[in-house]
Write a protein that holds these residues in place. Structure first.
Motif, PDB file in Angstrom:
ATOM      1  N   ALA A   1      37.709  42.894  47.826  1.00 23.97           N
ATOM      2  CA  ALA A   1      36.456  42.607  48.522  1.00 23.97           C
ATOM      3  C   ALA A   1      35.305  43.444  47.969  1.00 23.97           C
ATOM      4  O   ALA A   1      34.146  43.006  47.952  1.00 23.97           O
ATOM      5  CB  ALA A   1      36.621  42.858  50.016  1.00 23.97           C
ATOM      6  N   ASP A   2      35.615  44.645  47.512  1.00 24.49           N
ATOM      7  CA  ASP A   2      34.561  45.532  47.023  1.00 24.49           C
ATOM      8  C   ASP A   2      34.053  45.144  45.637  1.00 24.49           C
ATOM      9  O   ASP A   2      32.976  45.587  45.223  1.00 24.49           O
ATOM     10  CB  ASP A   2      35.061  46.978  46.986  1.00 24.49           C
ATOM     11  N   LEU A   3      34.823  44.330  44.916  1.00 20.75           N
ATOM     12  CA  LEU A   3      34.427  43.973  43.553  1.00 20.75           C
ATOM     13  C   LEU A   3      33.583  42.702  43.504  1.00 20.75           C
ATOM     14  O   LEU A   3      32.672  42.579  42.694  1.00 20.75           O
ATOM     15  CB  LEU A   3      35.673  43.791  42.680  1.00 20.75           C
ATOM     16  N   GLY A   4      33.892  41.749  44.358  1.00 18.09           N
ATOM     17  CA  GLY A   4      33.121  40.518  44.394  1.00 18.09           C
ATOM     18  C   GLY A   4      33.674  39.413  43.517  1.00 18.09           C
ATOM     19  O   GLY A   4      34.497  39.632  42.619  1.00 18.09           O
ATOM     20  N   ARG A   5      33.192  38.211  43.773  1.00 15.14           N
ATOM     21  CA  ARG A   5      33.724  37.015  43.113  1.00 15.14           C
ATOM     22  C   ARG A   5      33.450  36.997  41.609  1.00 15.14           C
ATOM     23  O   ARG A   5      34.310  36.608  40.826  1.00 15.14           O
ATOM     24  CB  ARG A   5      33.133  35.764  43.781  1.00 15.14           C
ATOM     25  N   ASP A   6      32.259  37.388  41.210  1.00 15.51           N
ATOM     26  CA  ASP A   6      31.935  37.373  39.776  1.00 15.51           C
ATOM     27  C   ASP A   6      32.884  38.289  39.000  1.00 15.51           C
ATOM     28  O   ASP A   6      33.362  37.930  37.907  1.00 15.51           O
ATOM     29  CB  ASP A   6      30.492  37.802  39.544  1.00 15.51           C
ATOM     30  N   ALA A   7      33.166  39.458  39.564  1.00 13.52           N
ATOM     31  CA  ALA A   7      34.022  40.419  38.866  1.00 13.52           C
ATOM     32  C   ALA A   7      35.444  39.882  38.701  1.00 13.52           C
ATOM     33  O   ALA A   7      36.035  40.011  37.620  1.00 13.52           O
ATOM     34  CB  ALA A   7      34.049  41.751  39.613  1.00 13.52           C
ATOM     35  N   VAL A   8      35.999  39.285  39.763  1.00 13.71           N
ATOM     36  CA  VAL A   8      37.372  38.776  39.631  1.00 13.71           C
ATOM     37  C   VAL A   8      37.403  37.529  38.761  1.00 13.71           C
ATOM     38  O   VAL A   8      38.392  37.280  38.041  1.00 13.71           O
ATOM     39  CB  VAL A   8      38.026  38.515  41.012  1.00 13.71           C
ATOM     40  N   GLY A   9      36.315  36.742  38.786  1.00 14.72           N
ATOM     41  CA  GLY A   9      36.250  35.585  37.891  1.00 14.72           C
ATOM     42  C   GLY A   9      36.237  36.005  36.437  1.00 14.72           C
ATOM     43  O   GLY A   9      36.931  35.419  35.588  1.00 14.72           O
ATOM     44  N   GLU A  10      35.469  37.045  36.143  1.00 14.70           N
ATOM     45  CA  GLU A  10      35.454  37.575  34.781  1.00 14.70           C
ATOM     46  C   GLU A  10      36.795  38.190  34.420  1.00 14.70           C
ATOM     47  O   GLU A  10      37.229  38.138  33.256  1.00 14.70           O
ATOM     48  CB  GLU A  10      34.341  38.621  34.663  1.00 14.70           C
ATOM     49  N   GLY A  11      37.477  38.756  35.422  1.00 10.16           N
ATOM     50  CA  GLY A  11      38.816  39.294  35.183  1.00 10.16           C
ATOM     51  C   GLY A  11      39.784  38.217  34.746  1.00 10.16           C
ATOM     52  O   GLY A  11      40.568  38.416  33.808  1.00 10.16           O
ATOM     53  N   LEU A  12      39.743  37.059  35.409  1.00  7.22           N
ATOM     54  CA  LEU A  12      40.606  35.944  35.008  1.00  7.22           C
ATOM     55  C   LEU A  12      40.264  35.474  33.601  1.00  7.22           C
ATOM     56  O   LEU A  12      41.167  35.206  32.785  1.00  7.22           O
ATOM     57  CB  LEU A  12      40.461  34.787  36.000  1.00  7.22           C
ATOM     58  N   GLU A  13      38.985  35.405  33.287  1.00  4.19           N
ATOM     59  CA  GLU A  13      38.574  34.986  31.939  1.00  4.19           C
ATOM     60  C   GLU A  13      39.108  35.951  30.885  1.00  4.19           C
ATOM     61  O   GLU A  13      39.579  35.522  29.816  1.00  4.19           O
ATOM     62  CB  GLU A  13      37.051  34.893  31.865  1.00  4.19           C
TER      63      GLU A  13
END
Length: 281
Positions: free
Chosen positions: A118-130
């Motif tokens: 929750a502290d990282l946000g959607r953009d950060a986890v999306g970039e993590g998957l990429e």
């Protein structure tokens, strides 16, 4: 509970581990309801306080974990996140092509943010998957062949190595190259690595753990545990295993007696728990 050492008065001493070993295994170094934030998680029962206080002697106090406990926690996150994805693929629950389909990854990213980052946000986890997909470690398909099974195992090894190396490098960058242990340092895990592990957890959760078919299974497992606690508690003298009878005799009140019952149920194998439940509950 392991019958390896006993105190002179007969009380169990378990494995008689060192302070450092016990501290390394204590993810939540506080009593129930005494944590740094409201949480149901805790690492010590009231009747364990003497050992807990001995274990934490020399700590800076508060809720600080030792370095080894940080390592244990990150290792646990890494191992489960990667192996759960591997198991999901090998069992046929996850088609790897869905990791590259926006219709599926949107739900995965929502799960990652809601439950794991929750502290990282959607953009950060999306970039993590990429980033994970860009490593080339994740196969594009899996049909169960020997070649594809090897590729899946290779994915696991490469991702685990990636996350271990990232934490080691970040920790050394802050704390230097010397020997580190206990309270000399804290493990530093880069946010990029946390995002990547969070999205892998979310992949397993979305496609396996949170699937509707698992809800009934989890509910049944919870019922089995609760029923067994009630069954043992109804007649502990007659139903507990012989090795716990001494603990029961030393129990000073109902809370201590319940602790012995909980220890009994916690020590059951799945097979024995289900057999006892079928026979008596």
């Amino acid at each position: 509970l392991e019958p390896k050492r006993v105190h002179p008065d007969g009380r169990p001493a378990g494995l008689n581990l060192t302070r450092a070993s016990l501290d390394a295994a204590t993810k939540y170094p506080w009593r129930r309801g005494r944590g740094p934030v409201p949480t149901p998680k805790f690492g010590v029962y009231e009747d364990d306080l003497p050992v807990f206080d001995w274990m934490r002697a020399g700590s800076p106090g508060g809720f600080v974990r030792c370095l080894e406990a940080d390592v244990m926690d990150w290792s646990d996150d890494v191992a489960y996140s990667v192996h759960d994805v591997e198991d999901a693929v090998a069992s046929g629950r996850l088609d790897l092509r869905r990791l590259r389909d926006a219709a599926d990854t949107d739900a995965v990213l929502d799960t990652a943010v809601r439950h794991f980052a929750a502290d990282l946000g959607r953009d950060a986890v999306g970039e993590g998957l990429e980033r994970i997909l860009a490593t080339g470690a994740v196969p594009e398909r899996h049909d169960g062949s020997r070649v594809d099974l090897a590729a899946l195992k290779d994915m696991t090894s490469r991702l685990i190595g990636r996350f271990v190396h990232a934490a080691e490098q970040a920790t050394r960058a802050v704390h230097g190259p010397g020997n580190l242990g206990r309270y000399d340092a804290r493990l530093v895990v880069p946010d990029d690595s946390r995002a990547e592990v969070a999205v892998l957890k979310a992949v397993a959760a979305h496609f396996v753990m949170f699937s509707g078919e698992r809800d009934d299974e989890y509910a049944h497992q919870r019922a089995v545990v609760a029923d067994l606690v009630a069954w043992f508690a109804a007649d502990p003298e007659g139903r507990l295993d012989a090795d716990l009878s001494a603990d029961l005799a030393l129990a000073a009140d109902d809370t201590a007696r319940l602790r012995v019952v909980v220890d009994q149920v916690a020590g059951l194998t799945d097979v024995r728990a289900l057999a006892l439940h079928a026979a008596h509950c």
